[in-house]
Design a protein around this motif. Structure first.
Motif, PDB file in Angstrom:
ATOM      1  N   PHE A  85       0.833  -1.198   0.000  1.00  0.00           N
ATOM      2  CA  PHE A  85       0.000   0.000   0.000  1.00  0.00           C
ATOM      3  C   PHE A  85       0.867   1.246   0.000  1.00  0.00           C
ATOM      4  O   PHE A  85       0.584   2.239  -0.684  1.00  0.00           O
ATOM      5  CB  PHE A  85      -0.928  -0.030   1.207  1.00  0.00           C
ATOM      6  CG  PHE A  85      -1.973   1.063   1.210  1.00  0.00           C
ATOM      7  CD1 PHE A  85      -2.373   1.685   0.041  1.00  0.00           C
ATOM      8  CD2 PHE A  85      -2.583   1.446   2.397  1.00  0.00           C
ATOM      9  CE1 PHE A  85      -3.338   2.675   0.040  1.00  0.00           C
ATOM     10  CE2 PHE A  85      -3.555   2.430   2.417  1.00  0.00           C
ATOM     11  CZ  PHE A  85      -3.930   3.051   1.240  1.00  0.00           C
ATOM     12  N   GLY A  86       1.961   1.229   0.749  1.00  0.00           N
ATOM     13  CA  GLY A  86       2.859   2.375   0.777  1.00  0.00           C
ATOM     14  C   GLY A  86       3.468   2.666  -0.584  1.00  0.00           C
ATOM     15  O   GLY A  86       3.566   3.823  -1.007  1.00  0.00           O
ATOM     16  N   VAL A  87       3.860   1.610  -1.298  1.00  0.00           N
ATOM     17  CA  VAL A  87       4.438   1.773  -2.635  1.00  0.00           C
ATOM     18  C   VAL A  87       3.401   2.324  -3.605  1.00  0.00           C
ATOM     19  O   VAL A  87       3.680   3.236  -4.398  1.00  0.00           O
ATOM     20  CB  VAL A  87       4.995   0.426  -3.143  1.00  0.00           C
ATOM     21  CG1 VAL A  87       5.359   0.513  -4.623  1.00  0.00           C
ATOM     22  CG2 VAL A  87       6.212   0.015  -2.322  1.00  0.00           C
ATOM     23  N   ALA A 141       0.543   4.039  -2.977  1.00  0.00           N
ATOM     24  CA  ALA A 141       0.121   5.405  -2.649  1.00  0.00           C
ATOM     25  C   ALA A 141       1.218   6.421  -2.962  1.00  0.00           C
ATOM     26  O   ALA A 141       0.954   7.463  -3.581  1.00  0.00           O
ATOM     27  CB  ALA A 141      -0.276   5.485  -1.173  1.00  0.00           C
ATOM     28  N   LYS A 142       2.455   6.129  -2.570  1.00  0.00           N
ATOM     29  CA  LYS A 142       3.539   7.091  -2.807  1.00  0.00           C
ATOM     30  C   LYS A 142       3.895   7.132  -4.292  1.00  0.00           C
ATOM     31  O   LYS A 142       4.236   8.205  -4.835  1.00  0.00           O
ATOM     32  CB  LYS A 142       4.761   6.715  -1.985  1.00  0.00           C
ATOM     33  CG  LYS A 142       5.906   7.727  -2.069  1.00  0.00           C
ATOM     34  CD  LYS A 142       5.490   9.095  -1.537  1.00  0.00           C
ATOM     35  CE  LYS A 142       6.662  10.082  -1.535  1.00  0.00           C
ATOM     36  NZ  LYS A 142       7.792   9.601  -0.707  1.00  0.00           N
ATOM     37  N   GLY A 143       3.827   5.981  -4.970  1.00  0.00           N
ATOM     38  CA  GLY A 143       4.104   5.964  -6.405  1.00  0.00           C
ATOM     39  C   GLY A 143       3.132   6.838  -7.174  1.00  0.00           C
ATOM     40  O   GLY A 143       3.527   7.557  -8.109  1.00  0.00           O
ATOM     41  N   ALA A 144       1.864   6.788  -6.797  1.00  0.00           N
ATOM     42  CA  ALA A 144       0.868   7.634  -7.451  1.00  0.00           C
ATOM     43  C   ALA A 144       1.157   9.108  -7.201  1.00  0.00           C
ATOM     44  O   ALA A 144       1.075   9.945  -8.110  1.00  0.00           O
ATOM     45  CB  ALA A 144      -0.530   7.273  -6.958  1.00  0.00           C
ATOM     46  N   TRP A 145       1.519   9.447  -5.969  1.00  0.00           N
ATOM     47  CA  TRP A 145       1.812  10.848  -5.657  1.00  0.00           C
ATOM     48  C   TRP A 145       3.057  11.330  -6.400  1.00  0.00           C
ATOM     49  O   TRP A 145       3.069  12.424  -6.983  1.00  0.00           O
ATOM     50  CB  TRP A 145       1.995  11.035  -4.153  1.00  0.00           C
ATOM     51  CG  TRP A 145       2.469  12.407  -3.787  1.00  0.00           C
ATOM     52  CD1 TRP A 145       3.683  12.764  -3.291  1.00  0.00           C
ATOM     53  CD2 TRP A 145       1.736  13.629  -3.939  1.00  0.00           C
ATOM     54  NE1 TRP A 145       3.757  14.122  -3.095  1.00  0.00           N
ATOM     55  CE2 TRP A 145       2.565  14.682  -3.492  1.00  0.00           C
ATOM     56  CE3 TRP A 145       0.456  13.933  -4.398  1.00  0.00           C
ATOM     57  CZ2 TRP A 145       2.161  16.009  -3.497  1.00  0.00           C
ATOM     58  CZ3 TRP A 145       0.047  15.262  -4.410  1.00  0.00           C
ATOM     59  CH2 TRP A 145       0.897  16.278  -3.965  1.00  0.00           C
ATOM     60  N   ASN A 146       4.105  10.529  -6.414  1.00  0.00           N
ATOM     61  CA  ASN A 146       5.325  10.912  -7.136  1.00  0.00           C
ATOM     62  C   ASN A 146       5.056  11.102  -8.623  1.00  0.00           C
ATOM     63  O   ASN A 146       5.648  11.979  -9.262  1.00  0.00           O
ATOM     64  CB  ASN A 146       6.402   9.841  -6.954  1.00  0.00           C
ATOM     65  CG  ASN A 146       6.950   9.788  -5.541  1.00  0.00           C
ATOM     66  OD1 ASN A 146       6.788  10.724  -4.761  1.00  0.00           O
ATOM     67  ND2 ASN A 146       7.584   8.686  -5.194  1.00  0.00           N
ATOM     68  N   PRO A 206      -9.853   5.653  -5.148  1.00  0.00           N
ATOM     69  CA  PRO A 206      -9.622   4.205  -5.046  1.00  0.00           C
ATOM     70  C   PRO A 206      -8.370   3.857  -4.254  1.00  0.00           C
ATOM     71  O   PRO A 206      -8.364   2.888  -3.494  1.00  0.00           O
ATOM     72  CB  PRO A 206      -9.491   3.771  -6.511  1.00  0.00           C
ATOM     73  CG  PRO A 206     -10.215   4.784  -7.293  1.00  0.00           C
ATOM     74  CD  PRO A 206     -10.021   6.081  -6.550  1.00  0.00           C
ATOM     75  N   ILE A 207      -7.311   4.664  -4.434  1.00  0.00           N
ATOM     76  CA  ILE A 207      -6.082   4.398  -3.692  1.00  0.00           C
ATOM     77  C   ILE A 207      -6.307   4.592  -2.198  1.00  0.00           C
ATOM     78  O   ILE A 207      -5.936   3.748  -1.379  1.00  0.00           O
ATOM     79  CB  ILE A 207      -4.944   5.309  -4.197  1.00  0.00           C
ATOM     80  CG1 ILE A 207      -4.534   4.891  -5.616  1.00  0.00           C
ATOM     81  CG2 ILE A 207      -3.736   5.242  -3.258  1.00  0.00           C
ATOM     82  CD1 ILE A 207      -3.567   5.839  -6.275  1.00  0.00           C
ATOM     83  N   ALA A 229      -9.824  -2.782  -9.843  1.00  0.00           N
ATOM     84  CA  ALA A 229     -11.042  -2.649 -10.646  1.00  0.00           C
ATOM     85  C   ALA A 229     -11.553  -1.210 -10.636  1.00  0.00           C
ATOM     86  O   ALA A 229     -11.924  -0.660 -11.677  1.00  0.00           O
ATOM     87  CB  ALA A 229     -12.120  -3.599 -10.119  1.00  0.00           C
ATOM     88  N   ARG A 230     -11.562  -0.577  -9.469  1.00  0.00           N
ATOM     89  CA  ARG A 230     -12.047   0.799  -9.373  1.00  0.00           C
ATOM     90  C   ARG A 230     -11.126   1.749 -10.131  1.00  0.00           C
ATOM     91  O   ARG A 230     -11.603   2.691 -10.783  1.00  0.00           O
ATOM     92  CB  ARG A 230     -12.140   1.211  -7.908  1.00  0.00           C
ATOM     93  CG  ARG A 230     -13.272   0.522  -7.145  1.00  0.00           C
ATOM     94  CD  ARG A 230     -13.187   0.801  -5.659  1.00  0.00           C
ATOM     95  NE  ARG A 230     -14.241   0.127  -4.923  1.00  0.00           N
ATOM     96  CZ  ARG A 230     -14.294   0.046  -3.594  1.00  0.00           C
ATOM     97  NH1 ARG A 230     -13.336   0.614  -2.869  1.00  0.00           N
ATOM     98  NH2 ARG A 230     -15.289  -0.591  -3.002  1.00  0.00           N
TER      99      ARG A 230
END
Length: 486
Positions: A396-398, A400-405, A427-428, A441-442
């Motif tokens: 989850f950390g990877v 969430a942070k990957g999306a933000w980066n 969704p995240i 899926a979301r």
């Protein structure tokens, strides 16, 4: 500013947790111990962000995850420690306070691993290379056609969903959640109406995109504002009728967050927005059945949602005795999720919520009131035990942070990228209270919906005005330069 707020909150929660723990030790009160664990949870989430990072943004997923932690662990711990109503009995399942204290320690471990991974992960995807060049302004005709088509499709999806759940009725207002489907032997199967929901929600990304486009190009007019409002209300219609309180609130949140990418919001507007959210939540709670509480704070504390103390407690202490390990199977269910239930009535559930409620918490009779989602920690434990819980937190950390980066350098600079982040943000964040397959899926639904309503805008412009250009290399170069400078 946000980092300073995190420091203040961590100190506040830390002091409160220490005082509660000290009182529990002196008085021998198990309830105060559970409250202390609940108060510690937000601090455990925030401290790695404070120590390991220089800047924190209010638009990061950690802000929403903090809210889910306060609701699902801090507030729920107090509810489980001191409430005594039927809702408490349903959540407790006959277990003692110490039972939930043990579960709370698992929650603290998972939150620490998540926060540490989030603070340290630096990877990103160079999506700017795939984005089309954005026009400074689109012709009025293109905007009108795109908005009208999006609104029309959304209205059709909403009407079809309402009809498939028995038609419009004031008595059943905000309670239509399931679509009746005729099964293979004449039996009736109930599904979530995923494709109808997707069709009805098309006006959501369209509202966000046009808001971003107007703000990016400083277009201010009553017509532009009115169009965004109409599209937003259209996106809220289905969640309202289907008792999706979070769906209605999230539309408000997405628009507010998108606005914040381009403009600063005064504390007065923030307070107004928070008031609107609370009013909507309370009104929809009142329209629900008597199983829920109309008080929004009590409803949140007793929901068992968020970073759920209740779910983690039951899963870590009743699996695999009551529910066998999945060994990674639940992480793959999103692959067959596009198959409609009308084609495959016996399709396995995308999430684990109903199975958990049937096998772990309530038994078959509990399915009448929905499922019990595992969250990222619970799903990890169901698949691989204790090590799985910690691995799920790191995953989850990877994510969430990957999306933000990936998206943060583009926010407020690209209407498409800003819209995409707003669509993926929820969704995240909701992975806190769902499962990996539901996240996948979301996310796919959100991206497909966004492309379906935004791509025609550029196609129309290219067809009528022959101005299509290759993806904006200039934006890509500037983003890469910023990344290298960091």
């Amino acid at each position: 500013m946000v980092r300073n707020l995190y420091i203040f909150l961590s100190i506040l929660f830390g002091i409160a947790a220490f005082c509660s723990l000290a009182a529990s030790t002196m008085l021998g009160d198990e309830s105060l111990l559970l409250v202390s664990i609940g108060l510690t949870a937000p601090a455990v989430l925030l401290v790695p962000q404070i120590i390991l990072r220089r800047e924190v943004s209010i638009l990061e997923p950690t802000g929403m995850i903090l809210l889910y932690t306060v609701i699902g662990t801090t507030m729920n711990a107090a509810f489980m420690a001191y409430a005594s109503d039927s809702r408490h009995a349903s959540l407790a399942g006959g277990e003692s306070i110490s039972y939930f204290s043990v579960g709370g320690l698992w929650v603290l471990a998972g939150l620490f691993v998540f926060s540490l991974t989030y603070a340290l992960f630096q990877g990103r995807a160079p999506i700017e290379r795939m984005l089309p060049a954005e026009r400074s302004r689109f012709p009025t005709g293109v905007m009108v056609v795109a908005m009208a088509v999006g609104f029309g499709l959304s209205a059709i999806g909403t009407i079809m969903f309402i009809n498939s759940t028995g038609g419009f009725s004031l008595d059943a207002l905000s309670q239509k959640r399931w679509v009746a489907i005729q099964g293979e032997g004449g039996d009736t199967v109930y599904g979530g109406g995923g494709y109808l929901r997707m069709l009805a929600g098309l006006s959501g990304p369209l509202a966000i995109f046009w808001l971003c486009h107007f703000l990016q190009n400083r277009q201010r007019s009553i017509a532009a504002s009115g169009a965004v409002v109409i599209l937003a209300l259209s996106a809220m219609a289905l969640p309202f009728f289907s008792s999706g309180r979070s769906g209605v609130i999230f539309v408000v949140f997405q628009l507010g967050a998108a606005y914040l990418c381009y403009r600063k919001i005064s504390p007065v507007y923030l307070a107004f927005l928070a008031t609107v959210v609370l009013v909507i939540f309370g009104a929809m709670s009142g329209l629900r059945s008597t199983h829920g509480a109309s008080n929004p704070l009590l409803a949140a504390a007793s929901s068992g949602n968020g970073v759920s103390l209740v779910a983690v407690s039951h899963i870590t202490q009743r699996v695999p005795e009551r529910m066998e390990y999945k060994y990674g199977e639940s992480y793959l269910r999103w692959i067959y999720s596009p198959i409609p239930r009308s084609v495959w009535p016996g399709k396995p559930e995308l999430g684990l919520g109903r199975e958990i409620k049937m096998k772990v918490t309530h038994g078959p009779e509990g399915l009448e009131t929905g499922g019990r989602p595992p969250g990222f920690m619970g799903e990890g434990y169901i698949n691989f035990g204790g090590i799985g819980l910690l691995m799920g937190a790191a995953l989850f950390g990877v994510i969430a942070k990957g999306a933000w980066n990936t998206f943060s350098p583009l926010l407020g600079r690209s209407a498409i990228a800003t819209t995409a982040y707003m669509m993926l943000f929820l969704p995240i964040s909701q992975y806190s209270n769902s499962g990996f397959s539901e996240l996948m899926a979301r996310s796919l639904v959100e991206i497909i919906s966004m492309v379906a309503v935004i791509a025609p805008v550029f196609i129309l412009y290219a067809y009528f005005y022959r101005s299509w250009r290759r993806p904006g290399a200039g934006l890509g170069r500037s983003i890469q330069a910023e990344a290298h400078s960091r």
